[in-house]
Design an enzyme around this catalytic site. Structure first.
Site, PDB file in Angstrom:
ATOM      1  CG  HIS A  90      -5.402  -2.584   0.390  1.00 43.33           C
ATOM      2  ND1 HIS A  90      -4.746  -2.152  -0.751  1.00 43.33           N
ATOM      3  CD2 HIS A  90      -4.977  -1.778   1.383  1.00 43.33           C
ATOM      4  CE1 HIS A  90      -3.977  -1.128  -0.450  1.00 43.33           C
ATOM      5  NE2 HIS A  90      -4.094  -0.879   0.843  1.00 43.33           N
TER       6      HIS A  90
ATOM      7  CB  SER B  54      -0.956  -0.024   1.199  1.00 46.98           C
ATOM      8  OG  SER B  54      -1.942   0.973   1.077  1.00 46.98           O
TER       9      SER B  54
ATOM     10  CG  ASP C 255      -5.944  -3.470  -3.490  1.00 52.87           C
ATOM     11  OD1 ASP C 255      -6.615  -2.546  -2.999  1.00 52.87           O
ATOM     12  OD2 ASP C 255      -4.732  -3.588  -3.321  1.00 52.87           O
TER      13      ASP C 255
END
Length: 549
Positions: A480, A188, A444
């Site tokens: 994610h 991320s 995600d």
């Protein structure tokens, strides 16, 4: 000297006076602190560390060093924390990334440091001068209307190279020898940081592992609010169960395209699900316990979320999330989330988007984002890109210096899955949350994988030998930074290390996909743009798949 004697000798060096000024140009070292940490025991689960298997650390000993410094004239105060193993250093450095609006030095990065420590790495993180706060409101504005651009620059890039220089200096001071290799690992925000290092500081690290990187940060963070704009415009906010129904319908229709029914859409480009064909369908709503008809509004919002942000005149702005995305997200990070707890459904936008709009675009902590119209969104998106691309865009396709320095880059991004249990994941505040109930779908749900596709394509278009230093893999059904089909690339860091140190390029990445029944499907994932293709036989065995153009 015995091994025990060597360890004792190193431990005695764990005092502030051991560490010297690293000569970091443009900075001023304010202090060193150092203390021996003994009998340290912790677990780093693979769901958090992304690129590593679960690591158990038992009774470890290390020197915990904190270097505090400033960039004179910028009024910042940055802390770099370094863990130096005592007795089992593998002569390598591992730097770990942050998440959300946090550069590092918080719970998520600490867990990744535990994994590094357990494998013998000296490991480092930085707070970039932002502290551990997950709220950009705490540092983004110098005053109403005035963004703290130095702080944003520290998050975006400057602190990343600083910590590499500081950590390498501390290693040499402590062990009296430099590290043989240096590595970066992050997801991320941490994935974006890794790519920024490859782009701007090509000599900082030999190998970089980056998952779900927030490439084109200004586009991504502005577009987080896109589905909420559509709902505000419709003046309808569908219940979460409607989006869950559409997620299941999309994956059910497209799951078998690759020849295997495993709860994931492996070939997203071949999926063309039409949500409007489901309008009027009756199903039981888990939010109300009653039967409902799927609304046209739910189809409109789902379609807008899948196709991505568009301007008021229809121009493409940014990519959408994949079919089957968890719009609601049990972790509060769904970009099309709604809240019906008070009997009337209202928008529940992810804080990642609203904080960006308030702090960096409107520059006003009190701005009411609920009033944003379609034309307001046009302006917000344009200003986001215009003002911040050069600072934190992280999409420079010229990686020739990184290539020439011998660097290796492994990048991953999750695609879509159905009805799978998410594990510990990162919420909008950067915290790790425990396992929740089953959700309708997990890919995600925050950062579209198409952005990572686009970046790889842009690098490949100008670099003939891109596969010799940069490999990119889709993770089918992966959420994610964790969750979804649980297809964590837990061997990827060791494969990166073998690539850097032994020249063994990772041709495939082994993962295990789990469907909602717990059935396991082994895969050997192929590097983009190749596709992992089912050749027939046992669908649970990786031997039944091959890489095709």
């Amino acid at each position: 000297m015995t091994g025990l004697g060597v360890a004792a000798g190193v431990a005695s060096a764990c005092i502030p006076s051991t560490f010297t000024d690293p000569g970091l140009f443009g900075s001023h070292i304010l202090s060193f602190s150092a203390e021996v940490v003994s009998n340290y025991t912790a677990t780093a689960p693979y769901q958090t560390t992304v690129h590593h298997p679960t690591i158990e650390v038992q009774d470890a000993e290390f020197c915990n060093v904190t270097v505090t410094y400033t960039h004179p004239g910028q009024d910042d105060l940055i802390n770099v924390e370094i863990w130096l193993p005592i007795g089992n250093w593998n002569e390598r450095l591992l730097a770990v990334g942050g998440g959300g609006y946090v550069a590092g030095r918080f719970s998520y990065s600490e867990t990744m440091m535990v994994a590094g420590l357990g494998q013998g790495y000296a490991t480092v993180t930085t707070d970039a001068g932002l502290g551990s706060s997950s709220y950009p409101e705490d540092w983004a504005l110098l005053s109403p209307g005035n963004v703290n651009l130095y702080a944003l620059q520290n998050l975006a890039s400057t602190s990343l190279n600083d910590e590499a220089i500081i950590a390498k200096s501390a290693i040499k001071d402590f062990y009296e020898t430099p590290q043989k290799y240096s590595y970066w690992s992050g997801c991320s925000q941490g994935g974006r940081q890794g790519l920024m290092l490859a782009q701007r500081y090509p000599d900082a690290f030999d190998g970089i592992a980056a998952t779900a990187p927030a490439i084109k940060f200004p586009e991504i963070f502005a577009s987080f609010y896109w589905p909420q704009v559509i709902m505000n415009e419709l003046r309808q906010h569908p219940a979460p169960c409607e989006f869950a129904y559409l997620a299941k319908a999309a994956v059910s229709e497209c799951d078998a395209i690759d020849g295997v029914v495993d709860g994931v859409i492996s070939n997203m480009d071949d999926c063309h699900f039409d949500p409007f064909g489901s309008v009027g369908n009756v199903f039981n709503c888990s939010d109300t316990g009653k039967s409902v008809h799927l609304s046209k509004a739910a189809a409109i919002v789902a379609n807008a979320t899948w196709t991505g942000a568009r301007s008021s005149d229809g121009r493409f702005l940014w990519y959408g999330n994949g079919y089957g995305s968890d719009f609601q997200s049990s972790q509060g990070a769904g970009i099309a989330a709604t809240d019906c707890s008070n009997g009337t459904c209202v928008g529940a936008p992810t804080a990642l988007g609203t904080q960006w709009i308030r702090s960096f675009i409107e520059k006003n902590k009190s701005f009411d984002y609920n009033t944003i119209s379609r034309h307001d969104f046009d302006r917000i998106f344009h200003e986001s890109v215009a003002q911040y691309t050069s600072i934190i865009g992280t999409a420079d396709p010229d990686l020739s210096s990184f290539r020439d320095a011998g660097g290796k880059l492994l990048v991953f991004h999750g695609t879509v899955s159905l009805n799978l249990p998410p594990k510990a994941v990162e919420d909008p505040k950067g915290r790790l949350l425990p396992e929740k109930k089953l959700t309708p779908g997990q890919n995600d749900q925050l950062i579209p994988s198409k952005g990572s596709d686009d970046y790889y394509d842009s690098v490949a278009s100008r670099t003939d030998d891109v596969d010799e230093f940069y490999r990119y893999f889709h993770l089918p059904g992966y959420g994610h930074c964790s969750g979804g089909s649980d297809a964590s690339p837990i061997t990827s860091f060791e494969q990166l290390r073998s690539w850097v140190e032994d020249g063994r390029k990772p041709e495939t990445i082994p993962v295990t996909i789990k469907d909602s029944r717990g059935q396991k499907f082994d895969r050997s994932l192929c590097p983009y743009p190749k596709k992992t293709t089912f050749d027939g036989g046992d669908p649970t065995s990786s031997d039944s798949f091959s890489c095709k153009e």
